[in-house]
Scaffold this active site. Structure first.
Site, PDB file in Angstrom:
ATOM      1  N   ARG A  87       0.771  -0.929   0.065  1.00 27.42           N
ATOM      2  CA  ARG A  87      -0.067   0.090   0.009  1.00 27.42           C
ATOM      3  C   ARG A  87       0.730   1.361  -0.095  1.00 27.42           C
ATOM      4  O   ARG A  87       2.195   1.127   0.160  1.00 27.42           O
ATOM      5  CB  ARG A  87      -1.006  -0.140   1.155  1.00 27.42           C
ATOM      6  CG  ARG A  87      -0.075   0.166   2.622  1.00 27.42           C
ATOM      7  CD  ARG A  87      -1.317   0.397   3.757  1.00 27.42           C
ATOM      8  NE  ARG A  87      -0.531   0.342   5.033  1.00 27.42           N
ATOM      9  CZ  ARG A  87      -1.139   0.684   5.988  1.00 27.42           C
ATOM     10  NH1 ARG A  87      -2.410   0.656   6.003  1.00 27.42           N
ATOM     11  NH2 ARG A  87      -0.504   0.871   7.273  1.00 27.42           N
TER      12      ARG A  87
ATOM     13  N   ASN B 251      -5.595   7.394   3.662  1.00 26.77           N
ATOM     14  CA  ASN B 251      -5.513   6.425   4.824  1.00 26.77           C
ATOM     15  C   ASN B 251      -3.907   6.668   5.401  1.00 26.77           C
ATOM     16  O   ASN B 251      -3.161   6.507   4.608  1.00 26.77           O
ATOM     17  CB  ASN B 251      -5.645   5.128   4.716  1.00 26.77           C
ATOM     18  CG  ASN B 251      -5.570   4.402   6.123  1.00 26.77           C
ATOM     19  OD1 ASN B 251      -6.272   4.575   7.042  1.00 26.77           O
ATOM     20  ND2 ASN B 251      -4.374   3.604   6.373  1.00 26.77           N
ATOM     21  N   GLU B 252      -3.885   7.404   6.348  1.00 23.64           N
ATOM     22  CA  GLU B 252      -2.205   7.608   6.928  1.00 23.64           C
ATOM     23  C   GLU B 252      -1.441   8.238   5.840  1.00 23.64           C
ATOM     24  O   GLU B 252      -0.627   7.610   5.632  1.00 23.64           O
ATOM     25  CB  GLU B 252      -1.694   6.559   7.514  1.00 23.64           C
ATOM     26  CG  GLU B 252      -2.679   5.807   8.740  1.00 23.64           C
ATOM     27  CD  GLU B 252      -2.145   4.515   9.219  1.00 23.64           C
ATOM     28  OE1 GLU B 252      -2.439   4.270  10.591  1.00 23.64           O
ATOM     29  OE2 GLU B 252      -1.472   3.904   8.679  1.00 23.64           O
TER      30      GLU B 252
ATOM     31  N   GLU C 212      -8.117   4.896  14.857  1.00 28.14           N
ATOM     32  CA  GLU C 212      -7.898   3.371  15.147  1.00 28.14           C
ATOM     33  C   GLU C 212      -6.991   3.502  16.792  1.00 28.14           C
ATOM     34  O   GLU C 212      -6.128   4.013  16.766  1.00 28.14           O
ATOM     35  CB  GLU C 212      -6.607   3.238  13.919  1.00 28.14           C
ATOM     36  CG  GLU C 212      -7.007   3.146  12.660  1.00 28.14           C
ATOM     37  CD  GLU C 212      -6.142   2.658  11.561  1.00 28.14           C
ATOM     38  OE1 GLU C 212      -4.996   2.195  11.978  1.00 28.14           O
ATOM     39  OE2 GLU C 212      -6.255   2.772  10.428  1.00 28.14           O
TER      40      GLU C 212
ATOM     41  N   TRP D 197       3.037  -7.227  11.470  1.00 30.95           N
ATOM     42  CA  TRP D 197       2.935  -7.578  10.049  1.00 30.95           C
ATOM     43  C   TRP D 197       3.467  -8.858  10.015  1.00 30.95           C
ATOM     44  O   TRP D 197       4.289  -9.291  10.924  1.00 30.95           O
ATOM     45  CB  TRP D 197       3.373  -6.446   9.058  1.00 30.95           C
ATOM     46  CG  TRP D 197       2.578  -5.363   8.974  1.00 30.95           C
ATOM     47  CD1 TRP D 197       1.778  -5.025   9.636  1.00 30.95           C
ATOM     48  CD2 TRP D 197       2.944  -4.165   8.018  1.00 30.95           C
ATOM     49  NE1 TRP D 197       1.006  -3.687   9.338  1.00 30.95           N
ATOM     50  CE2 TRP D 197       1.911  -3.274   8.176  1.00 30.95           C
ATOM     51  CE3 TRP D 197       4.007  -4.117   7.080  1.00 30.95           C
ATOM     52  CZ2 TRP D 197       1.756  -2.118   7.753  1.00 30.95           C
ATOM     53  CZ3 TRP D 197       3.770  -2.748   6.412  1.00 30.95           C
ATOM     54  CH2 TRP D 197       2.750  -1.890   6.640  1.00 30.95           C
TER      55      TRP D 197
ATOM     56  N   GLU E 294      -1.416  -8.124   7.309  1.00 27.54           N
ATOM     57  CA  GLU E 294      -1.563  -7.592   8.780  1.00 27.54           C
ATOM     58  C   GLU E 294      -2.445  -8.763   9.421  1.00 27.54           C
ATOM     59  O   GLU E 294      -3.283  -8.615  10.303  1.00 27.54           O
ATOM     60  CB  GLU E 294      -2.589  -6.424   8.811  1.00 27.54           C
ATOM     61  CG  GLU E 294      -1.839  -5.175   8.542  1.00 27.54           C
ATOM     62  CD  GLU E 294      -2.487  -3.834   8.524  1.00 27.54           C
ATOM     63  OE1 GLU E 294      -1.901  -2.946   8.663  1.00 27.54           O
ATOM     64  OE2 GLU E 294      -3.870  -3.870   8.772  1.00 27.54           O
TER      65      GLU E 294
END
Length: 691
Positions: A111, A149-150, A312, A320, A362
């Site tokens: 990602r 996201n992030e 979160e 991971w 994950e």
């Protein structure tokens, strides 16, 4: 500053309906509601579900998931899915992929492997966002959007051809001409002068890995502006298409001015809180803060949005398949971390995640439920939090976190310090030392970022500012600090202050440059403490004689003002007897210049010197292991005292007046025990009912 606005505390969870058989959804939602959850986040990694092939859009899966959530009384936050472009996109348009500094293109398979500046990626991102927002703008369950996201997580540097081209355009906007660019970058040094714009690039591999430092600083500013531009592309669409939905994004990561992004684009910032990272990256010292260190991260979040969302919240062990493995949270820690977030300003908390992923990278990043979906202690702990917040949540929201001291930061010094290891590591060490000292003395502290446009009134909220090592210090910032002290404030500075201008170029004037008059000193000499040297001792002259160590770097000071007073001197080395700490009365306030890097012992000496006390010192005696945080309604005076025990065993506190724990309704007086990883929410109002 922009804040999350709500009248009820919202507790929820991140949910991924695409990962699970649809037959599980209804039971999942039912159990969420039974646990007191009211909101779910979904869809931030689902681009290929919404657009399985270019230009073909479908919504069936998430329509069913969101409709069912609504039937169960759950509100929904949707994520725009641009953090994970689909395989058809990266295959057809490889120019969207990010590139390493060495020129190696990253490939599909993880990602955040894209860049912000490829025109086709911006075009396709805008299209999927517009399609999703138009489709869900009127859905009664959907309340807001998380952009991407992030941003800048995993990687915060970008070297694709699109980025090099965008960097040149950005520089043209900043400087207007190559002459001004060359001056700002000091390119006369080592014959780096540019004569055509095409010669200018982002930093490429250099001999000894030591690039032009002024170019490196501008590069990070560019990375930040690129991320903000990408977020703006999406925020503008959401504002136009769904004006009744809130807009946020999650996380605070490198090379991104989150303060400016929030001020310009968002309704509030959200944060992803994983305190168990402290088991992998512990702080230094004999008494490390460990997971309590996350309170500093939350203080930074609060400097952006006084009331924020935890998008979160850690609920299980993290890891991971190939890295960052963590131990499981101990019984009570998940609840403790939740209240840690709330104590620092969160008015909405979503756990990550509902159920551990059964596939992918994950699979070891655990959720509340394990893959087998059977009851476990984390589920029970989250249910306890849900029950408690249904009781006290409404009394928490909207109350401001109270602190009278602040540690000052800014992005320029943070980014410049990544390359300049004469001050970058010092800042991290000093901030950690000061925060730890404030924590263990039970003195709440804010983070204060000196962003563009900050006012004197924002500084004057604090009795004390600690600005450890502002190497880059503009005349404008120096003037602001001077006026703060002149009007009655107290300012503490450390070595290497006032050394560079905003381009990172050293000014031709005595150190500490634009604040020399404010501090009443100049730097006579300086040295870094070598690897085979012992740092000199510093003898403090106030009260009882105290000796600390002057670590890292030493400025040897010279008194330049009749109002300046030596408070401590070096006791070793060729500069034995020279000033190490000077106090200067200036206007109605006081500045302190300390010539070394701060450690916890030095920070403690300052706390004693200034007579700083915990705001509850007159009625509450706390051990070091218990954190104190205060949230107060400024209009009514209603106050809640958060006491968080980070120890693995119980701790005893002492109350000199009666106070009710809002979670249990128990009235405490005298000696009281807090359970291992336990939490008390005391009514701190002077007028409280104890019946």
């Amino acid at each position: 500053m922009k804040s999350f606005q709500t009248s009820d505390f919202r507790l929820g969870v991140c949910y991924y309906p695409e990962h699970w058989p649809e037959k599980l959804w209804s039971d999942d939602y039912r159990r969420m509601r039974e646990m007191g959850f009211s909101v779910v986040r979904m869809a931030e990694f689902a681009w290929s579900i919404f657009e399985p092939r270019e230009g073909e859009f479908q919504y069936d899966l998430f329509d069913r998931a969101i409709d069912l959530a609504h039937e169960h009384g759950l509100q929904v936050i949707l994520g725009t899915p641009t953090a994970t472009p689909p395989a058809w996109l990266t295959h057809r348009y490889p120019e969207v992929l990010n590139v390493s500094q060495e020129g190696i293109q990253y490939q599909h398979g993880q990602r955040r492997h894209y860049n912000y500046n490829a025109p086709v990626y911006r075009e396709l991102s805008a299209r999927i966002v517009r399609k999703m927002v138009a489709h869900y703008r009127d859905h009664p369950a959907v309340i807001g959007w998380q952009i991407d996201n992030e941003l800048n997580c995993e990687i915060d540097v970008f070297y694709s051809e699109a980025d090099h081209q965008a960097f040149r355009q950005w520089l043209k906007g900043q400087y207007g001409s190559l002459d001004r660019l060359n001056e700002a970058w000091g390119t006369v040094f080592w014959n780096q002068t540019y004569t055509e714009w095409e010669q200018v690039h982002l930093i490429r591999p250099t001999v000894s890995d030591s690039p032009n430092p002024h170019q490196a600083l501008d590069e990070k500013r560019f990375f930040s502006d690129s991320a903000i531009s990408f977020a703006k592309l999406q925020a503008d669409i959401i504002r136009e298409t769904a004006p009744n939905h809130f807009v946020t994004t999650n996380g605070i990561f490198g090379h991104l001015d989150s303060h400016r992004m929030t001020d310009e684009l968002l309704d509030f910032i959200s944060f992803d809180s994983y305190p168990n990272f402290s088991t992998l990256f512990p702080d230094e010292g004999e008494e490390p803060l460990l997971d309590r260190k996350w309170s500093w991260n939350l203080s930074i979040v609060r400097s952006i949005s006084p009331h924020f969302c935890i998008m979160e919240q850690q609920s299980g062990p993290g890891g991971w398949v190939n890295r960052i493995e963590q131990p499981s949270p101990k019984p009570g820690q998940m609840r403790l971390w939740t209240y840690q977030s709330i104590a620092h300003g969160a008015d909405m908390v979503l756990y990550f995640r509902w159920r551990t992923a059964p596939m992918g990278t994950e699979i070891y990043w655990h959720g509340i439920n394990d893959v087998h979906n059977r009851p476990n202690r984390r589920l029970k702990e989250a249910s306890q939090v849900g029950e408690e917040l249904q009781k006290v949540g409404r009394s928490l929201v909207g109350k401001n976190v109270k602190a009278e001291v602040a540690i000052v930061k800014d992005y320029d010094n943070e980014w410049d310090g990544e390359l300049d290891n004469w001050h970058g590591p010092y800042e991290k060490t000093s901030v950690q030392s000061w925060f730890k000292a404030f924590q263990y003395n039970h003195i709440p502290v804010d983070a204060l970022f000196l962003k563009k446009g900050i006012t004197l009134e924002e500084l004057r909220k604090y009795k004390l500012l600690v600005y450890p090592h502002p190497t880059i210090l503009s005349d404008e910032t120096a003037h602001l600090l001077t006026e703060y002290v002149r009007s009655g404030g107290q300012l503490i500075l450390g070595c290497r202050s006032g050394y560079k201008n905003s381009s990172g170029i050293c000014e031709v004037r005595p150190f500490p440059g634009p604040i020399a008059e404010l501090c009443g000193v100049t730097v006579e000499d300086f040295t870094r403490i070598g690897p085979y040297e012992q740092p000199p001792r510093v003898e403090w002259w106030h009260g009882e004689n105290v000796t600390t160590m002057a670590e890292g770097f030493n400025d040897i000071l010279y008194i330049d003002s009749p109002s300046a007073e030596i408070l401590a001197t070096y006791q070793d080395g060729y500069y034995q007897g020279k000033p190490a700490l000077v106090r200067n009365e200036f206007g109605s306030g006081t500045s302190y210049y300390y010539g070394a890097v701060f450690n916890e012992e030095t920070a403690d000496c300052f706390i004693n010197l200034l007579g700083l006390k915990s705001p509850t010192a007159d009625w509450l005696i706390l051990p070091k292991e218990v954190e104190l945080s205060i949230r107060r309604d400024d209009s009514t005076g209603e106050t809640i005292i958060f006491l968080l025990n980070y120890a693995a065993d119980s701790r005893t506190i002492h109350l000199n007046r009666k106070s009710k724990d809002l979670l249990t309704d128990q009235v405490h007086f005298g000696s009281t025990t807090i359970a291992p990883y336990g939490t008390l929410l005391l009514d701190g109002s002077t007028k409280q009912s104890l019946t």
